[in-house]
Write an enzyme that holds these catalytic residues in place. Sequence first.
Site, PDB file in Angstrom:
ATOM      1  N   HIS A  80      -2.221  -3.980   5.025  1.00 48.35           N
ATOM      2  CA  HIS A  80      -2.033  -3.600   6.432  1.00 48.35           C
ATOM      3  C   HIS A  80      -3.379  -3.326   7.078  1.00 48.35           C
ATOM      4  CE1 HIS A  80      -2.625   0.854   5.922  1.00 48.35           C
ATOM      5  NE2 HIS A  80      -2.391   0.516   4.673  1.00 48.35           N
TER       6      HIS A  80
ATOM      7  N   CYS B  98      -6.110   0.082   6.874  1.00 46.94           N
ATOM      8  CA  CYS B  98      -5.890   0.647   5.539  1.00 46.94           C
ATOM      9  C   CYS B  98      -7.011   1.632   5.177  1.00 46.94           C
ATOM     10  CB  CYS B  98      -5.820  -0.475   4.505  1.00 46.94           C
ATOM     11  SG  CYS B  98      -5.483   0.130   2.839  1.00 46.94           S
TER      12      CYS B  98
ATOM     13  N   CYS C  75       0.847  -1.199   0.000  1.00 49.01           N
ATOM     14  CA  CYS C  75       0.000   0.000   0.000  1.00 49.01           C
ATOM     15  C   CYS C  75       0.882   1.249   0.000  1.00 49.01           C
ATOM     16  CB  CYS C  75      -0.893   0.003   1.240  1.00 49.01           C
ATOM     17  SG  CYS C  75      -2.036   1.411   1.285  1.00 49.01           S
TER      18      CYS C  75
ATOM     19  N   ARG D 236       3.138   4.754   6.302  1.00 49.24           N
ATOM     20  CA  ARG D 236       3.578   4.033   7.510  1.00 49.24           C
ATOM     21  C   ARG D 236       4.059   2.614   7.218  1.00 49.24           C
ATOM     22  NH1 ARG D 236      -2.029   5.117  10.413  1.00 49.24           N
ATOM     23  NH2 ARG D 236      -2.623   4.593   8.283  1.00 49.24           N
TER      24      ARG D 236
ATOM     25  N   ASP E 127       0.483   3.751   1.720  1.00 46.79           N
ATOM     26  CA  ASP E 127       0.476   4.323   3.076  1.00 46.79           C
ATOM     27  C   ASP E 127       1.903   4.590   3.565  1.00 46.79           C
ATOM     28  OD1 ASP E 127       0.370   4.475   6.021  1.00 46.79           O
ATOM     29  OD2 ASP E 127      -1.749   3.985   5.739  1.00 46.79           O
TER      30      ASP E 127
END
Length: 196
Positions: free
Chosen positions: A98, A101, A42, A46, A44
């Site tokens: 994750h 999400c 992803c 993080r 993302d």
Amino acid sequence: MSGLESLLDRNALWAKHKVEENASFFSQLAQQQTPKYLWIGCSDSRVPATQVLDLPPGEVFVHRNIANLVVHSDMSCLSVIQYAVEVLQVEHIIVCGHYGCGGVKAVLDGGDHGMIDNWLGHIKDVQRLNSEHLSQLEGDERFDKLCELNVQEQVRNVCNTTVVKNAWKKRKSLTIHGWVYSLSDGILKELCCNRG
Ligand SMILES: [Zn+2]
């Protein structure tokens, strides 16, 4: 951190430290890349592949998009898979989702998010395919389960690409893994594994 200047300063310092640790760090990397893994994750911020795997630059070939989707008509993702398998000869493809999400949450929450809803439609398909199972769950349990089911569906999509099917036909060693990452403790969990 503020402004792009500080980013450039941080980069200069990082490069300096790397050379202090290993004088040939960049000259070796500049010659070739020989990553053993393709990571499809992803976007993302993080969940950065090399950092959560604690690997240095050069070890992981990466493709990231919102909600780690593998769409059969996405030339960008398919090209990455082809290059990784046929040129770099990676033996492992990791699809990593994750918990928490945002893409998955947007689908569960419903509503109108504009253009991105076209992309999120692929997660809606996963939701629809598993509606009976998901309807038995509520709240975070349902959210976590859809994050996991989405990874498993994307693993299936990787397995169904012509590149992977051809690799398996040629008896190449290639394993497709489905993992999910926990933002709350930094731990990766294996959900599924397919060796063809
Ligand atoms: Zn995400």
